[in-house]
Design a protein around this motif. Structure first.
Motif, PDB file in Angstrom:
ATOM      1  N   CYS A 171      26.563  51.075  28.717  1.00 59.10           N
ATOM      2  CA  CYS A 171      25.711  50.730  29.145  1.00 59.10           C
ATOM      3  C   CYS A 171      26.072  49.259  30.148  1.00 59.10           C
ATOM      4  O   CYS A 171      25.445  48.027  28.987  1.00 59.10           O
ATOM      5  N   PRO A 172      25.981  48.880  30.589  1.00 57.72           N
ATOM      6  CA  PRO A 172      26.617  48.371  32.025  1.00 57.72           C
ATOM      7  C   PRO A 172      25.369  46.727  31.784  1.00 57.72           C
ATOM      8  O   PRO A 172      24.083  47.408  32.078  1.00 57.72           O
ATOM      9  N   GLY A 173      25.877  45.573  31.732  1.00 60.08           N
ATOM     10  CA  GLY A 173      24.620  45.070  31.841  1.00 60.08           C
ATOM     11  C   GLY A 173      24.446  44.733  30.599  1.00 60.08           C
ATOM     12  O   GLY A 173      22.748  44.166  31.240  1.00 60.08           O
ATOM     13  N   SER A 174      23.809  45.156  29.597  1.00 60.29           N
ATOM     14  CA  SER A 174      22.921  45.391  28.141  1.00 60.29           C
ATOM     15  C   SER A 174      23.497  43.944  27.930  1.00 60.29           C
ATOM     16  O   SER A 174      24.425  44.150  27.253  1.00 60.29           O
ATOM     17  N   LEU A 175      22.454  43.431  28.056  1.00 56.46           N
ATOM     18  CA  LEU A 175      22.854  41.921  26.892  1.00 56.46           C
ATOM     19  C   LEU A 175      22.685  42.625  25.272  1.00 56.46           C
ATOM     20  O   LEU A 175      23.465  42.643  23.811  1.00 56.46           O
ATOM     21  N   ALA A 176      21.676  43.316  25.271  1.00 55.69           N
ATOM     22  CA  ALA A 176      21.652  44.096  23.903  1.00 55.69           C
ATOM     23  C   ALA A 176      22.141  44.798  23.459  1.00 55.69           C
ATOM     24  O   ALA A 176      22.893  45.205  21.937  1.00 55.69           O
TER      25      ALA A 176
END
Length: 483
Positions: free
Chosen positions: A74-79
């Motif tokens: 999940c590139p770039g996903s903070l969650a």
């Protein structure tokens, strides 16, 4: 424990750690971990972590490896980056519940322990953050549960299974944050167990215990043994810096944690009440279990107070022992006094308030303390002019690592006074505290085309807050050759 109770506990853990998991902003610790994980993936170097292009050996790699795996999926996903921490936090609660039930053989006591632990501020906050602390303490609590099973309950081959399993968990804890949890969670447990809860017999358990220690060394030390062979000078420097930080950074007096009970929030009066050891050891139905749990908590407090470096968040490993100690008081009030009904209402009211806040109010709460004038450098990720353009900052200025996280790319140092060096880096983007006209010498400025991209304010706090700083206000300028 009934099926409905198990479902209830699962549901409240899911709400506590997973509901609105991306609502709160990142902090500096989280930014560092995610940047390192991101660079593991982008640079393809998983054994030697970097942070903004520099070696990052100060923190053990296990949480960052997990973060790298999340970044691949999940590139770039903070969650998504926070989900593993939430899972590990849930495991910490599970292990604490199992230990609580083992101490008293009462399911209601275990449930109350879980409720208290899930409503401690530090526990909720760290269980939602992609940082190292939650990993090391959760894995260590698993190791402690395995030690209890191996030393108190098991016999024969099962002793080997439990104690070797404990060694694996301790090794993984070391790979998460070094010796932190060994000192803050395991050592106080061992002292408390020797004083108040010794195994009935150690016959046939010494050799498995040695195997436990060997397993811990192998699992926790193999990576560092590899590092010694390839990066010994850097590793020595990191060891020197980290040991110096324990002695020189955030130094506080030994009594700094006197107000530790206030970290319990709504449970603060019950934490203080649990310390009335002469009173409770004569009245509680499980006095030895109470002495063990409260002694474990006090040993933690003493050992943490002995360290020169102190921060209130360092009290996180006390969360399970505080919860167990408070549960003894609450259950006694429920069972033995006329205040039983009022105590039940209080317990469930606190849990209800926390669950409602986590389900519906987290974004609003975060907004109350946020910066209304924020204009994040994260916007550069959507600027077509900057696609594929390397970012630099003035090497004479410090760079906040949060900017590297928000911009989604490395921001490397560059000597802006060296015209030849600047020319060799074109085209590039410069992140600077002052407008580019004040950062670049006149002769360099004349030789490049400077396009202002914007001025960005990445302060997490409003201007009225004492933490508001100019270090988070930066100009971004695209530099191109005039030819």
């Amino acid at each position: 424990m009934s099926r409905s109770t198990k479902i209830f506990l699962v549901v409240i853990c899911l709400i506590t750690f997973f509901a609105n998991i991306g609502a709160l902003p990142t902090d500096i610790m989280e930014s560092r971990n995610i940047i390192t994980a991101r660079e593991m993936v982008s640079d393809g170097c998983w054994l030697v972590p970097t942070m903004n292009g520099e070696l990052r050996l100060a923190k053990p790699p296990l949480p960052t490896w997990i973060g790298g795996g999340v970044e691949l999926l999940c590139p770039g996903s903070l969650a998504a980056q926070r989900v593993p921490a939430a899972i590990v936090a849930t495991l910490w609660v599970l292990f604490t519940m199992l230990i609580a039930r083992r101490l008293t053989r009462r399911n209601d006591f275990a449930v109350i322990t879980v409720v208290v632990m899930l409503t401690l501020y530090n526990m909720v906050l760290m269980g939602r953050s992609a940082t190292w602390d939650i990993y090391c303490h959760s894995l260590m609590m698993g190791a402690i549960y395995f030690l209890i099973k191996g030393l108190h309950d098991a016999s024969g081959a099962k002793v080997w299974a439990w104690l070797v399993g404990a060694g694996v968990m301790m090794g993984l804890s070391f790979l998460s944050k070094g010796p932190v949890s060994f000192y803050a969670l395991l050592l106080p447990f061992v002292i408390a167990m020797c004083l108040w809860w010794r195994p009935e017999s150690m016959k046939g358990k010494w050799l498995p215990l040695v195997a436990c220690i060997v397993t811990t060394v192998v699992v926790g030390g193999a990576y560092y043994a590899w590092l010694v062979g390839y990066h010994m000078p850097e590793l020595q420097q990191v060891a020197h810096q980290e040991s110096g930080a324990w002695v020189n950074h955030n130094v506080r007096p030994w009594y700094y944690y006197w107000r530790f009970f206030l970290e319990g929030g709504a449970w603060a009066p019950f934490i203080l009440a649990a310390l009335a050891i002469p009173y409770w050891k004569k009245r509680l139905p499980h006095p030895n279990a109470y002495l063990f749990a409260t002694g474990w908590m006090l040993m933690q407090l003493v050992l943490l107070s002995l360290m020169p470096e102190k921060k209130m968040r360092y009290l996180l490993p006390m969360s399970p022992t505080v919860a167990v100690s408070v549960a003894f008081v609450l259950l006694w009030l429920i069972d033995k006094t006329r205040y039983g009904k009022a105590t039940r209402i209080y317990v469930w009211a606190i849990l209800g308030i926390f669950l409602v806040a986590e389900l519906f109010l987290l974004k609003s709460i975060g907004g109350l303390f946020g910066n209304p004038d924020a204009h994040s450098i994260a916007l550069v990720k959507n600027d077509k002019r900057l696609e594929g353009i390397p970012f630099y900052h003035n090497s004479s200025e410090d760079l906040r690592i949060e900017l590297v996280y928000e911009s989604g790319r490395k921001i490397l140092p560059l000597n802006l006074s060296d015209s030849a060096l600047v020319a060799a880096k074109l085209p590039c983007a410069i992140v600077s505290r002052e407008p580019i006209e004040k950062e670049l010498p006149a002769n360099v400025l004349k030789s490049v085309k400077a396009t202002p991209i914007g001025t960005f304010d990445d302060n997490k706090h409003p201007k009225s807050n004492r933490h508001y700083t100019k270090a988070f206000i930066n100009h971004v300028t695209l530099l191109q050759s005039k030819q």
